[in-house]
Enzyme design. Structure first.
Site, short mmCIF file in Angstrom:
data_model
loop_
_atom_site.label_atom_id
_atom_site.label_comp_id
_atom_site.label_asym_id
_atom_site.label_seq_id
_atom_site.Cartn_x
_atom_site.Cartn_y
_atom_site.Cartn_z
N ASP A 75 -40.48 14.68 22.50
CA ASP A 75 -40.26 13.97 21.25
C ASP A 75 -40.66 14.89 20.08
O ASP A 75 -41.21 15.96 20.30
CB ASP A 75 -41.04 12.65 21.19
CG ASP A 75 -42.49 12.83 21.60
OD1 ASP A 75 -43.07 13.89 21.31
OD2 ASP A 75 -43.05 11.91 22.23
N ASP A 77 -42.63 15.08 16.40
CA ASP A 77 -43.55 14.42 15.48
C ASP A 77 -43.55 15.14 14.14
O ASP A 77 -43.48 16.36 14.08
CB ASP A 77 -44.98 14.45 16.07
CG ASP A 77 -45.08 13.67 17.38
OD1 ASP A 77 -44.46 12.60 17.46
OD2 ASP A 77 -45.76 14.15 18.30
N ASP A 159 -56.58 17.74 18.49
CA ASP A 159 -57.43 18.04 19.65
C ASP A 159 -57.49 19.52 20.01
O ASP A 159 -58.56 20.14 19.95
CB ASP A 159 -57.03 17.18 20.86
CG ASP A 159 -55.52 17.11 21.11
OD1 ASP A 159 -54.78 17.86 20.45
OD2 ASP A 159 -55.10 16.30 21.97
P1 ATP Z 1 -46.55 15.40 24.48
O1 ATP Z 1 -45.85 14.51 23.50
O2 ATP Z 1 -45.74 16.48 25.04
O3 ATP Z 1 -47.30 14.64 25.52
P2 ATP Z 1 -48.19 16.00 22.22
O4 ATP Z 1 -49.09 17.15 21.94
O5 ATP Z 1 -47.07 15.76 21.27
O6 ATP Z 1 -47.69 16.19 23.70
P3 ATP Z 1 -49.02 13.34 21.61
O7 ATP Z 1 -49.86 12.41 22.41
O8 ATP Z 1 -47.60 12.99 21.32
O9 ATP Z 1 -49.10 14.74 22.34
O10 ATP Z 1 -49.80 13.57 20.25
C1 ATP Z 1 -49.22 14.28 19.15
C2 ATP Z 1 -50.27 15.14 18.49
O11 ATP Z 1 -51.32 14.31 17.98
C3 ATP Z 1 -50.96 16.13 19.42
O12 ATP Z 1 -50.24 17.33 19.53
C4 ATP Z 1 -52.30 16.31 18.75
O13 ATP Z 1 -52.18 17.25 17.69
C5 ATP Z 1 -52.58 14.95 18.14
N1 ATP Z 1 -53.40 14.10 19.04
C6 ATP Z 1 -52.97 13.21 19.95
N2 ATP Z 1 -54.00 12.60 20.58
C7 ATP Z 1 -55.11 13.12 20.07
C8 ATP Z 1 -56.51 12.90 20.30
N3 ATP Z 1 -56.93 12.02 21.20
N4 ATP Z 1 -57.39 13.62 19.56
C9 ATP Z 1 -56.95 14.49 18.62
N5 ATP Z 1 -55.67 14.75 18.38
C10 ATP Z 1 -54.74 14.09 19.07
MG MG Z 2 -45.64 14.16 21.25
#
Ligand code: ATP
Ligand code: MG
Length: 465
Positions: A75, A77, A159
């Site tokens: 996805d 963001d 994170d």
């Molecule tokens: P994917 O969507 O591939 O699982 P992602 O990195 O996009 O990976 P998401 O859960 O969609 O993960 O979160 C988007 C972004 O938000 C992350 O890349 C991170 O920067 C931030 N994020 C998400 N969860 C946390 C958390 N628990 N603590 C700090 N930052 C977070």
């Molecule tokens: Mg994501």
């Protein structure tokens, strides 16, 4: 592609800093491999429109990270200086979601782009850190997350360094506040800031570290890995509904087998699945093989774009914990089948206190397990009735899984494989032949039932126990 990407970095051997800087490392389009055309055009349009309206806006997080690694993001963001209300004013197809943690979803047909306002991470005070009450911890987190901030604040509250990269599709520049590019190059998961403090703020980050390490085949940087074992028990305080979501992501992203190994190694499996963890100690080879096989199958199905059901996964994760409980109840005088039913009920109830598995999945877990009792009972019309059962396929697959983990079933899996392939007369022969094998009716040493209609009916009821 990676090679090309990494060759273009300016100073690849620079010592990594763990803290976010106030001015980012800026990579121009010739210094990274990202191309605007690779990103969702909807996401790019949103960024452009927000910028035209005078806000800061970037693609951020997983999509930038994955794209740098040549992986197709799941996805896209967007992070922006616009507040949710300001975003909504710009886009007619925007919906604000979340009550306390507000985000905006912008809909384009089936594609949804998530747009989040820059947030700041407010340090928690000591009282909060020491609190064992999940409600207090949880409300603390939500409160902190909803404080808006600058772009620098937003980078800081993310994170991992690899998740704090911002891509501006207009200038085609990448902003790197936390040396994420360096860690992508070295294939490292590294928390931003002090790892211990960041895990304490949100213990789910320990699971995220494992998830990304498994998905990307990265290592967890030493200082980010060390606090995990001692802090792993903090996962017990995380609301069970959130853990359910996280566990699905852990096991349904196509890297479940590697994830499981890492969870066990980092002692994160125990707080998630205490009973299964105990089974892993008591009966390591069987438990490990059964769970790993189930996860490897799940990974394969995901790679083949086949559907996967969380129920099957949970049924497998918990199954090795059942026998000890059944035995305990039998020792207290309960007959085998009620003992099995009661043990299944107890186990699922206990597990749901950690991970809130919704009823729409706990029911099929029970059905898959019940099917294991029924599959040996094939006499009369039972086999055909079982074949018609909507849960037959899952039950049969589960039987094969048990066999591949070394459970002795007297060739039951093969029998069912042959039965499905056989024509009508072949099936009749197979059922008739059961009579010559005393155990194959599932009646154990008891005498074989005759197939008078009255008896059959009773047999069907027995089978449904
Ligand atoms: P994917 O969507 O591939 O699982 P992602 O990195 O996009 O990976 P998401 O859960 O969609 O993960 O979160 C988007 C972004 O938000 C992350 O890349 C991170 O920067 C931030 N994020 C998400 N969860 C946390 C958390 N628990 N603590 C700090 N930052 C977070
Ligand atoms: Mg994501």
């Amino acid at each position: 592609m990676l090679k090309k990407l990494f060759q273009s970095f300016r100073s690849p051997l620079r010592k990594p800093q763990q803290h976010v800087r106030t001015t980012p490392e800026v990579l121009s389009s010739s210094q990274h491999s990202l191309q605007r055309s690779q990103f969702s055009r909807y996401a790019v349009n949103i960024v452009e429109r927000l910028q035209t309206a005078g806000y800061q806006a970037y693609l951020v997080g997983g999509c930038v990270r994955d794209m740098m690694l040549g992986i197709t993001p799941k996805d896209f963001d967007v992070a922006t200086s616009a507040t949710p209300e300001q975003i909504r004013a710009e886009f007619r197809n925007a919906r604000i979601i979340g009550r306390r943690f507000k985000l905006v979803h912008i809909h384009f047909g089936r594609e949804i782009i998530e747009v989040a306002t820059f947030r700041a991470n407010h340090p928690i005070d000591d009282d909060d850190e020491d609190s064992n009450q999940s409600s207090r911890n949880e409300s603390g987190r939500i409160l902190r997350d909803n404080v808006y901030g600058t772009l620098e604040d937003d980078a800081q509250r993310r994170d991992f360094t690899i998740n704090a990269l911002y891509y501006d599709p207009v200038t085609e520049r990448v902003l790197d506040y936390a040396n994420g590019v360096h860690d992508i190059r070295n294939r490292l998961i590294r928390l931003i800031g002090d790892p211990q403090q960041r895990y304490k703020e949100d213990p789910v980050r320990m699971l995220r570290a494992v998830r990304f390490a498994a998905k990307l085949d990265f290592g967890i940087e030493k200082h980010s890995a060390t606090p995990i074992r001692p802090l792993a028990p903090m996962l017990r305080d995380i609301p069970s509904a959130r853990l359910f979501e996280e566990v699905l992501k852990l096991f349904l992203s196509g890297y479940a087998e590697a994830t499981f190994e890492m969870l066990v190694d980092l002692e994160l499996f125990e707080p998630l699945f205490p009973a299964s963890s105990k089974a892993l100690e008591d009966n390591p080879t069987y438990t490990h093989t059964l769970i790993s096989e189930a996860l490897a199958n799940t990974d394969l199905r995901i790679k083949q774009n086949k559907p996967v059901t969380p129920a099957f996964l949970f049924a497998a994760l918990l199954w090795p914990a059942l026998p000890a409980r059944v035995l305990r109840l039998q020792e207290r005088g309960m007959p085998p089948i009620p003992a099995m039913q009661e043990a299944a009920h107890e186990l699922i109830t206990e597990q749901c206190q950690r991970i809130a598995i919704p009823k729409r999945f706990t029911m099929p877990i029970r059905e898959i397990w019940d099917m294991q009792e029924r599959l040996p009972r094939r006499s009369g019309k039972r086999a055909d009735l079982l074949l018609e059962n909507p849960r037959f396929r899952a039950g049969y697959d589960f039987l094969l899984l048990r066999e591949s983990a070394g459970e002795e079933t007297d060739g039951l899996g093969e029998w069912w494989t042959d039965y499905q392939d056989a024509n009508d007369s072949g099936r009749r022969d197979m059922i008739r032949d059961l009579g010559s094998k005393p155990d194959a009716t599932g009646q154990g040493p008891r005498k074989r039932r005759r197939s008078s209609s009255g008896k059959r009916k009773r047999a069907g009821v027995d089978g449904a126990e």
